[in-house]
Design a protein around this motif. Sequence first.
Motif, PDB file in Angstrom:
ATOM      1  N   UNK A   1      11.782 -11.769  -1.493  1.00 35.53           N
ATOM      2  CA  UNK A   1      11.854 -10.594  -0.627  1.00 35.53           C
ATOM      3  C   UNK A   1      11.300  -9.348  -1.317  1.00 35.53           C
ATOM      4  N   UNK A   2      11.490  -9.241  -2.617  1.00 39.98           N
ATOM      5  CA  UNK A   2      10.907  -8.108  -3.358  1.00 39.98           C
ATOM      6  C   UNK A   2       9.382  -8.213  -3.303  1.00 39.98           C
ATOM      7  N   UNK A   3       8.848  -9.406  -3.567  1.00 40.11           N
ATOM      8  CA  UNK A   3       7.393  -9.595  -3.498  1.00 40.11           C
ATOM      9  C   UNK A   3       6.897  -9.340  -2.071  1.00 40.11           C
ATOM     10  N   UNK A   4       7.635  -9.836  -1.083  1.00 42.23           N
ATOM     11  CA  UNK A   4       7.245  -9.612   0.315  1.00 42.23           C
ATOM     12  C   UNK A   4       7.251  -8.138   0.677  1.00 42.23           C
ATOM     13  N   UNK A   5       8.225  -7.405   0.175  1.00 42.28           N
ATOM     14  CA  UNK A   5       8.293  -5.971   0.444  1.00 42.28           C
ATOM     15  C   UNK A   5       7.137  -5.240  -0.238  1.00 42.28           C
ATOM     16  N   UNK A   6       6.773  -5.683  -1.426  1.00 39.44           N
ATOM     17  CA  UNK A   6       5.589  -5.108  -2.090  1.00 39.44           C
ATOM     18  C   UNK A   6       4.323  -5.389  -1.282  1.00 39.44           C
ATOM     19  N   UNK A   7       4.198  -6.608  -0.773  1.00 43.64           N
ATOM     20  CA  UNK A   7       3.040  -6.943   0.071  1.00 43.64           C
ATOM     21  C   UNK A   7       3.044  -6.057   1.313  1.00 43.64           C
ATOM     22  N   UNK A   8       4.197  -5.912   1.943  1.00 44.55           N
ATOM     23  CA  UNK A   8       4.267  -5.112   3.165  1.00 44.55           C
ATOM     24  C   UNK A   8       3.944  -3.646   2.897  1.00 44.55           C
ATOM     25  N   UNK A   9       4.451  -3.109   1.787  1.00 50.49           N
ATOM     26  CA  UNK A   9       4.098  -1.725   1.445  1.00 50.49           C
ATOM     27  C   UNK A   9       2.603  -1.624   1.165  1.00 50.49           C
ATOM     28  N   UNK A  10       2.060  -2.629   0.500  1.00 54.57           N
ATOM     29  CA  UNK A  10       0.620  -2.653   0.247  1.00 54.57           C
ATOM     30  C   UNK A  10      -0.190  -2.685   1.534  1.00 54.57           C
ATOM     31  N   UNK A  11       0.281  -3.451   2.511  1.00 53.40           N
ATOM     32  CA  UNK A  11      -0.390  -3.508   3.817  1.00 53.40           C
ATOM     33  C   UNK A  11      -0.407  -2.118   4.462  1.00 53.40           C
ATOM     34  N   UNK A  12       0.712  -1.425   4.389  1.00 55.74           N
ATOM     35  CA  UNK A  12       0.774  -0.070   4.946  1.00 55.74           C
ATOM     36  C   UNK A  12      -0.198   0.856   4.215  1.00 55.74           C
ATOM     37  N   UNK A  13      -0.321   0.680   2.916  1.00 56.95           N
ATOM     38  CA  UNK A  13      -1.274   1.480   2.135  1.00 56.95           C
ATOM     39  C   UNK A  13      -2.714   1.119   2.498  1.00 56.95           C
ATOM     40  N   UNK A  14      -2.971  -0.161   2.737  1.00 56.97           N
ATOM     41  CA  UNK A  14      -4.315  -0.574   3.177  1.00 56.97           C
ATOM     42  C   UNK A  14      -4.707   0.160   4.450  1.00 56.97           C
ATOM     43  N   UNK A  15      -3.778   0.213   5.375  1.00 55.06           N
ATOM     44  CA  UNK A  15      -4.067   0.868   6.658  1.00 55.06           C
ATOM     45  C   UNK A  15      -4.363   2.351   6.486  1.00 55.06           C
ATOM     46  N   UNK A  16      -3.846   2.943   5.435  1.00 57.30           N
ATOM     47  CA  UNK A  16      -4.083   4.361   5.159  1.00 57.30           C
ATOM     48  C   UNK A  16      -5.305   4.564   4.265  1.00 57.30           C
ATOM     49  N   UNK A  17      -5.926   3.449   3.831  1.00 53.74           N
ATOM     50  CA  UNK A  17      -7.131   3.538   3.009  1.00 53.74           C
ATOM     51  C   UNK A  17      -6.874   3.859   1.555  1.00 53.74           C
ATOM     52  N   UNK A  18      -5.642   3.700   1.085  1.00 52.17           N
ATOM     53  CA  UNK A  18      -5.337   3.954  -0.327  1.00 52.17           C
ATOM     54  C   UNK A  18      -5.405   2.615  -1.078  1.00 52.17           C
ATOM     55  N   UNK A  19      -6.626   2.139  -1.255  1.00 52.82           N
ATOM     56  CA  UNK A  19      -6.869   0.802  -1.778  1.00 52.82           C
ATOM     57  C   UNK A  19      -6.367   0.581  -3.208  1.00 52.82           C
ATOM     58  N   UNK A  20      -6.590   1.505  -4.147  1.00 46.57           N
ATOM     59  CA  UNK A  20      -6.067   1.255  -5.499  1.00 46.57           C
ATOM     60  C   UNK A  20      -4.538   1.141  -5.526  1.00 46.57           C
ATOM     61  N   UNK A  21      -3.855   1.984  -4.751  1.00 49.83           N
ATOM     62  CA  UNK A  21      -2.392   1.907  -4.679  1.00 49.83           C
ATOM     63  C   UNK A  21      -1.951   0.584  -4.057  1.00 49.83           C
TER      64      UNK A  21
END
Length: 184
Positions: A65-85
């Motif tokens: 779930x921690x890894x999944x939450x990191x993936x999900x936060x990363x997905x939200x960052x992708x949508x905002x165009x903050x690719x390095x984050x």
Amino acid sequence: MIRTVSAAGALAVALCAGSAQAAVTVIGGGMAEACSDAAIGGESDIKFQQLCTDALDSEFLNARDRAGTLVNRGVLKLRRGTYPEATRDFDQAVKLQPGMGEAYVNRGAASIGQRRYADSLPDINKGLELGLLEPAKAYYNRALAYEGLEDAKSAYFDYQKALEMQPEWAAPREQLARFSVSRR
């Protein structure tokens, strides 16, 4: 007989459509589940990204779930165009759960967003090898990468595979409309 495939239109058209993100379902209530719902639901508002951060900082989560939450936060960052984050989140998820295909595919999507097409392919291929809940998104992303590398034939076949796997999804159908196939 040689088959040739060419794309009518620029890769920029495909990139404007955006890469496909694969979110991870996290259940059990709380902020991590709300983060999951936001990522799966297509949200992009920064408040959902903060919700994921709060879940990571304050909730007890098992490794998946921690890894999944990191993936999900990363997905939200992708949508905002903050690719390095976003990439940093996917890197952390891979360290926690090396068998989570979505982390690799999304890291590949972040590379595509940065126009690092060749860098995206090993991650996308690894995600496909590991297995995904939504493999059509990986094929779609790999098609975008191939187009960026000017490999129209491989892109065409991956768009076709994405559409075959998820026939109701309009994005690969729209991309395929730009191609013409001829036999020589």
